[in-house]
Design an enzyme around this catalytic site. Structure first.
Site, PDB file in Angstrom:
ATOM      1  N   HIS A 119       0.825  -1.217   0.000  1.00  0.00           N
ATOM      2  CA  HIS A 119       0.000   0.000   0.000  1.00  0.00           C
ATOM      3  C   HIS A 119       0.860   1.268   0.000  1.00  0.00           C
ATOM      4  CE1 HIS A 119      -3.817  -1.925   0.402  1.00  0.00           C
ATOM      5  NE2 HIS A 119      -3.440  -2.590   1.470  1.00  0.00           N
ATOM      6  N   CYS A 154      -8.156  -7.621 -20.672  1.00  0.00           N
ATOM      7  CA  CYS A 154      -8.274  -6.784 -19.473  1.00  0.00           C
ATOM      8  C   CYS A 154      -7.264  -7.191 -18.405  1.00  0.00           C
ATOM      9  CB  CYS A 154      -9.691  -6.793 -18.920  1.00  0.00           C
ATOM     10  SG  CYS A 154     -10.254  -8.424 -18.440  1.00  0.00           S
TER      11      CYS A 154
END
Ligand code: PEP
Ligand code: MG
Length: 602
Positions: free
Chosen positions: A211, A531
């Site tokens: 993160h 994708c």
């Protein structure tokens, strides 16, 4: 790029020293170091007596309440961050806030206090035990597990700081143009860094997809994480050059290194300007072929960024986020609202909503409370009841989701996408359920869209790719999920560093599966897109176009670079490249061809 050469001149007496780390945030930083080490609050384990339990539990509750207030305050400050920063931090803060609610961590800590540990001793022991248990799991994505373990430790540290009243690290006083050198940077702290003040960040610990890394990228701060030895060597005030693209750090740079860094920084700033201008330009090749560029969405807060990215819709709405960090499955109304919000934000551009893809590396708390989870984690989860297999085993989940999508489709164009399809029967069974759900909604008097949204399938297993011609008769469109297709074709887990070399989308085996799928869809006139992460890599854009693709879906920040390539190539050249690539037998030869082509464009 931020320069502060005036602050500290090159020091010819000191030899320049090189460090290597993980490239995290693009850009060059030149500036004096500001070193911060040893941030963990020190703690001596302490036992309590029976008659102290009550008071210790009250201390713990107060620290929990204080931590919750701090996190809620951080959440209100989110609005001041750029859209990308908000998108990354909000789910993280929500995860922290959830952990500070009725969680295993807090239950465990209270139990330890009742077993005569002081509140801080109990929190430290429980967070460590939970983190270690998490890391001991062997059958899941390592990076994901490490991230969760870090989140647990971060909450533990916050509670202990509040219990021991240790002040939080403040970065507010860092001098303008400083390069922050720190052993470990917490994501919540990273969010509070000011890109306008800080030249760059180097850390001793950290990984490319944690993160903190994502946050620094979103803030646009040049950064290198996981550079071993850096905090032992650097002293505050030392001049540094950091290249966030190469993952390199130089301390005491020579005059030549400084000159090179200045040139690189000018080139970087120019490229950024050029990319920003692309937003409104069409994605069209030099020979006039339009290419549809779409965005992948993982969390709803990405919507503003997607709306500005110059895309023609959402090609992959990963609905998993709706089921994460919560203890109950979202009901039909809640799901309808979430889908409607995305559809309305796209203002008439189509949104492809993929129904829940649980399994493999994806962990979903909402399903932990049902018996479902036991089935899913048995044996090898990546080869078990993943994606549509799980939904067909638990049709109530699929029915709720399909009902919500149909209701939301009143607000704009929508498509439904099924994950992990391997057989025609799975598509047929889903269609039956779909019709049943639509009938039920009509009976209930719901407002219905004029036409039911089309149903497409992910092509992400070799079996699906090789039967694409048969599947094209059942499905309305294809989305090739190259992340899983590579994993299943190469029998190499996408999250396992030990087999990272084998996990290669340029292996001829994988490319043949992609080619077969595209050719089948073109023959049967069914729309096809990619994708997976391949679509986001601009070096692979010419090859994908050459194989016949005209629709690519990727994370919003990758769009400008891919668009730049689309606008620089002709389909004829791309087709020639693809033909040569498909004649090769070795990934290395394919890589050379792709790199050569990209180099000529540069
Ligand atoms: C893929 O597998 O390529 C894909 C796009 O799906 P996910 O990454 O969500 O598994
Ligand atoms: Mg997938």
């Amino acid at each position: 790029m931020r320069k502060t050469e005036g602050r500290a001149a090159p020091q010819p007496l000191k030899k320049e020293k090189h460090f290597a780390g993980l490239p995290v945030g693009a850009g060059i930083a030149i500036g004096p170091a500001h070193l911060i080490t040893d941030q963990s609050p020190s703690l001596q384990p302490r036992a309590i007596r029976d008659n102290e339990i009550e008071a210790e539990l009250t201390r713990l509750d107060e620290a929990i309440a204080k931590s919750r207030r701090q996190l809620n305050k951080l959440r209100t400050q989110l609005a001041m961050l750029p859209a990308e920063g908000q998108a990354e931090l909000e789910p993280l803060l929500n995860a922290y806030i959830q952990m500070i609610g009725p969680s295993r961590l807090l239950r465990g800590a209270r139990k330890r206090v009742e077993g005569l540990a002081s509140a801080e001793t109990a929190v430290a022991a429980e967070t460590e035990a939970l983190a270690v248990t998490m890391m001991a799991a062997t059958d899941r994505d390592r990076a994901g597990l490490k991230r969760r373990a870090d989140e647990i430790r971060e909450i533990g540290r916050r509670l202990i700081r509040n219990l021991t009243e240790t002040p939080f690290q403040s970065f507010a006083k860092l001098a303008q143009g400083t390069v922050l050198v720190i052993d470990h940077l917490r994501p919540a702290d990273a969010a509070l860094l000011s890109p306008a003040r800080l030249a760059g960040v180097v850390t001793e610990e950290g990984g490319t997809d944690g993160h903190t890394a994502v946050m620094l990228r979103a803030l646009g701060i040049p950064a290198v994480l996981g550079a071993p030895g850096i905090t032992d060597f650097v002293r505050t005030g030392d001049l540094m050059v950091l290249d966030g693209h190469a993952g390199s750090v130089v301390v005491h740079p020579s005059v030549t290194t400084m000159a090179t860094a200045r040139r690189a920084s000018t080139a970087f700033a120019r490229e950024r300007q050029k990319l920003a201008q692309l937003r409104r330009l069409p994605a069209e090749t030099t020979d006039g072929q339009s290419v549809e560029l779409l965005a992948n969405l993982e969390v709803p807060i990405e919507l503003p960024l997607i709306a500005q990215a110059g895309v023609e819709g959402i090609g992959l709405f990963r609905s998993e986020f709706l089921f994460m960090n919560r203890s109950e499955v979202p009901d039909e109304d809640e799901q309808t609202e979430a889908y409607r919000a995305a559809i309305e934000a796209m203002g008439g551009d189509p949104v492809t909503i993929r129904v829940l893809d649980w399994g493999g590396e994806k962990e979903i708390e909402a399903l932990q409370t049902t018996s479902t989870v036991n089935e899913l984690t048995r044996l090898n989860p990546a080869l078990g009841l993943r994606g549509i297999r799980m939904l067909l085993r638990h049709p109530e989940l699929l029915e709720t989701q399909l009902a919500a999508i149909i209701r939301a489709a009143v607000s704009g164009p929508v498509k439904v996408l099924l994950p992990m399809v391997t057989t025609i029967d799975e598509v047929r069974a889903t269609r039956e359920i779909y019709q049943r759900v639509a009938k039920r909604l009509r009976r209930r008097g719901e407002t219905m869209p004029e036409r039911l949204p089309p149903i497409g399938i992910m092509i992400e297993t070799p079996a699906a790719a090789l039967s694409a011609d048969a599947l094209a008769l059942e499905a309305d469109f294809f989305a090739i999920g190259t992340n899983d297709l590579t994993m299943y074709a190469m029998a190499a887990d996408r999250g396992d560093a030990d087999v990272a070399k084998l996990y290669d989308p340029l292996h001829p085996g994988l490319l043949r599966l992609v080619q077969f799928t595209i050719e089948a869809s073109l023959r049967l006139r069914k729309p096809v897109s990619v994708c997976g992460e391949m679509a986001a890599n601009p070096k692979l854009t010419p090859l994908l176009l050459g194989l016949g693709l005209r629709c690519l879906s990727m994370n919003a920040s990758a769009v400008p670079r891919v668009k730049m390539v689309v606008r620089a190539v002709s389909i004829a050249d791309c087709a020639r490249l693809a033909r040569r690539v498909m004649e090769q037998t070795e990934p290395a030869a394919i890589r050379d061809l792709v790199e050569d082509f990209a180099a000529k464009l540069a």
